[in-house]
Scaffold this active site. Structure first.
Site, PDB file in Angstrom:
ATOM      1  N   ARG A   1       0.811  -1.208   0.000  1.00  0.00           N
ATOM      2  CA  ARG A   1       0.000   0.000   0.000  1.00  0.00           C
ATOM      3  C   ARG A   1       0.849   1.265   0.000  1.00  0.00           C
ATOM      4  NH1 ARG A   1      -4.163  -0.128   4.749  1.00  0.00           N
ATOM      5  NH2 ARG A   1      -2.174  -0.648   5.649  1.00  0.00           N
TER       6      ARG A   1
ATOM      7  N   LYS B   1       1.218 -18.412   8.307  1.00  0.00           N
ATOM      8  CA  LYS B   1       0.667 -18.638   9.624  1.00  0.00           C
ATOM      9  C   LYS B   1       0.728 -17.331  10.433  1.00  0.00           C
ATOM     10  CE  LYS B   1       3.286 -19.096  12.916  1.00  0.00           C
ATOM     11  NZ  LYS B   1       4.146 -17.930  13.081  1.00  0.00           N
TER      12      LYS B   1
ATOM     13  N   HIS C   1       7.188 -22.629   8.237  1.00  0.00           N
ATOM     14  CA  HIS C   1       8.562 -22.677   7.718  1.00  0.00           C
ATOM     15  C   HIS C   1       9.427 -23.686   8.467  1.00  0.00           C
ATOM     16  CE1 HIS C   1       9.486 -19.764  10.941  1.00  0.00           C
ATOM     17  NE2 HIS C   1      10.747 -20.125  10.807  1.00  0.00           N
TER      18      HIS C   1
ATOM     19  N   LYS D   1      12.958 -26.615   7.290  1.00  0.00           N
ATOM     20  CA  LYS D   1      14.327 -26.608   7.835  1.00  0.00           C
ATOM     21  C   LYS D   1      15.017 -27.930   7.518  1.00  0.00           C
ATOM     22  CE  LYS D   1      13.480 -23.305  11.545  1.00  0.00           C
ATOM     23  NZ  LYS D   1      14.379 -22.164  11.386  1.00  0.00           N
TER      24      LYS D   1
ATOM     25  N   GLU E   1      14.004 -18.384  21.792  1.00  0.00           N
ATOM     26  CA  GLU E   1      14.590 -17.277  21.024  1.00  0.00           C
ATOM     27  C   GLU E   1      15.171 -16.245  21.969  1.00  0.00           C
ATOM     28  OE1 GLU E   1      12.241 -15.973  17.443  1.00  0.00           O
ATOM     29  OE2 GLU E   1      10.647 -16.635  18.763  1.00  0.00           O
TER      30      GLU E   1
ATOM     31  N   ASP F   1       1.410 -18.165  18.166  1.00  0.00           N
ATOM     32  CA  ASP F   1       2.468 -17.789  17.216  1.00  0.00           C
ATOM     33  C   ASP F   1       3.399 -18.964  16.904  1.00  0.00           C
ATOM     34  OD1 ASP F   1       3.997 -15.955  15.648  1.00  0.00           O
ATOM     35  OD2 ASP F   1       5.437 -15.735  17.277  1.00  0.00           O
TER      36      ASP F   1
ATOM     37  N   HIS G   1       4.468 -24.458  14.738  1.00  0.00           N
ATOM     38  CA  HIS G   1       5.821 -25.031  14.643  1.00  0.00           C
ATOM     39  C   HIS G   1       6.010 -26.198  15.622  1.00  0.00           C
ATOM     40  CE1 HIS G   1       6.496 -21.577  12.241  1.00  0.00           C
ATOM     41  NE2 HIS G   1       6.938 -20.760  13.165  1.00  0.00           N
TER      42      HIS G   1
END
Ligand code: BG6
Length: 486
Positions: A47, A145, A175, A179, A213, A232, A237
């Protein structure tokens, strides 16, 4: 020259974080490696009030610096020549017509529409794509996702997308499945006879799957505050990794053979009662602390996060798979932001010997263990007890280490690169089927509800730690400790 099909790749959310940080770098790597069709085109839509030159300047400032040693000036210039930016308002039908014009009309080239946008736009975009004729048999739509926030919203999105696209045109991306080390887990399980007889409740005591993380919410506060760690990362995952650890050997690598087996695992997950949610889940939220010695702000101080937010940035839970292979084996799943280390790993703890004829070392629990490290350094370690040299029969925990980067010198494809190529080639095996996703949401739904109903606030943990103390207690109740605590 490559045998890859020619393609048009269209990114909705072309100025967004995902496109700039992951998707375009992944495509650049494939381009540089010469595995994209030379005439393949990339259309980025957004946009923002940018012209082509402005967009390329954005790529030079936001994508190029992240390429590091991979940067090569002629390859980068040729890559940029594939890219066309176009302004598009997702709600404006005329903009889709302009897109078709930019494509040179409808054609039978492979056309991939990658929806790297918030999920609330998926329905609108798919409806407009169909109205513009961009849902013919050679169009594939990639959905990022999380697909919705819960079972109801994901069902609504799936139904809306399904009105315009057949299931085999829909690529629901996770994703983690792209891996290299996740692929390797399948290779190890189903390419060797060694583990299969042991891969069951009789020999396995517990399984731990961690995605930790060090990063915080990285400018995604608004999105993250509506999602939290359960939606999330755990719902997708972590559950996908669990499926690959726990599934039965598929009869082949055909897409539905694998997806059928994963679905069976999801269906066998024991549903959580409200009491289970209280006893077997731990929610956490980071407060200020330090990562690698550098001070970092707490979650509530992050931009675009509500100052009284109850969103979790950490979740740990104990799951059980109610089938013959796994009944009674605890699967501990854990994910968190601002943790002490960045690590994603699967730890399979085998049972100890039934009777000790040697004096056992204190760290006996760290032996009989298979550790599959997904990142940062892909490896597999097998821990066992061995005799220390000397005249006493004294045992020590030791390990065999398979370091994939030392073992294999070939170029490693990033997860997004592999998955983007899979979409271009029409390979669906590493993408989630609709029923898998419904099942995953169905399983997490009682947890979301119980947390909301009881307004169970997350426990605070210091940034740079391994999460709230309750996470260790969750395991100690089962007589177990997290891998890093041994
Ligand atoms: C994404 C999540 O799906 O995965 C992010 O939305 C998370 O919050 C990321 O940071 C982690 O992926 P990776 O590959 O860096 O472990």
């Amino acid at each position: 020259m490559t045998d890859a099909p020619n393609f048009d790749l269209i990114f909705f959310g072309g100025t967004g974080d995902l496109t700039l940080r992951k998707l375009l770098p992944a495509l650049y790597a494939a381009h540089k490696a010469g595995i994209l069709h030379p005439d393949g085109r990339i259309f980025t839509l957004g946009r923002r009030n940018l012209e082509q030159a402005g967009y390329l300047a954005l790529l030079n400032t936001h994508v190029k610096p992240g390429l590091g040693d991979d940067f090569d000036a002629p390859a980068w210039a040729a890559f940029l020549a594939r890219i066309r930016f176009q302004r598009l308002d997702a709600n404006n039908a005329d903009d889709y017509q302009r897109l078709v014009d930019a494509l040179g009309g409808l054609s039978d080239r492979v056309t991939v529409c990658y929806l790297a946008t918030a999920p609330d736009l998926f329905t609108t975009i798919c409806t407009h794509l169909a109205a513009a004729g961009l849902n013919h048999a050679n169009v594939r739509v990639v959905l990022e996702k999380p697909l919705g926030r819960d079972l109801a919203s994901s069902t609504a999105i799936n139904a809306a997308v399904g009105r315009h696209f057949a299931e085999n045109q829909i690529y629901r991306i996770d994703h983690y499945l792209g891996k290299e080390s996740v692929q390797n887990l399948m290779a190890i399980r189903f390419g060797n006879a060694l583990f299969e007889p042991l891969w069951r409740r009789e020999w396995i005591d517990n399984v731990q799957i961690t995605i930790a993380e060090q990063l915080g919410v990285e400018g995604r506060g608004e999105f993250y505050d509506r999602m939290g760690a359960l939606r999330d990362v755990l719902q997708n995952h972590l559950l996908q990794l669990l499926c690959i650890v726990a599934m039965e050997p598929p009869v082949s690598l055909a897409e539905d053979a694998i997806r059928d087996e994963k679905l069976k695992v999801l269906k066998a997950l024991k549903p959580f009662s409200t009491q289970d949610v209280t006893e077997r889940t731990v929610r956490g939220q980071y407060r200020a602390g330090a990562i690698d010695g550098q001070p970092v702000a707490g979650y509530l101080e992050e931009p675009n996060v509500a100052p009284d937010s109850k969103t979790e940035t950490f979740v740990a839970l104990q799951a059980e798979i109610a089938n013959w292979r796994w009944a009674g084996v605890p699967f501990f799943l854990r994910t968190g932001k601002r943790m002490q280390e960045r690590v994603a790993e699967i730890v399979v703890n085998f049972r100890n010997v039934p009777h000790a004829v040697f004096p056992m070392p204190l760290d006996v629990h760290s032996a009989n263990r298979l550790v599959i490290r997904l990142q940062p350094k892909e490896s597999i370690q097998l821990y066992f007890l061995a005799k220390e040299p000397g005249d006493t029969m004294s045992l020590q925990s030791t390990y065999l280490n398979l370091d994939f980067h030392t073992m294999f010198k070939a170029r490693w494809a990033d997860a997004y690169e592999r998955l983007l190529l899979d979409v271009i080639h029409g390979r669906l095996a590493l993408f989630m089927r609709r029923d898998e996703q419904v099942q995953a949401w169905t399983w997490v739904e009682p947890i979301i509800e119980a947390w909301e109903r009881h307004t169970i606030a997350p426990r605070s943990y210091t940034a740079g730690s391994w999460g709230p103390a309750a996470s260790s207690s969750l395991l100690s109740r089962a007589g177990v400790v997290w891998h890093e605590e041994t």
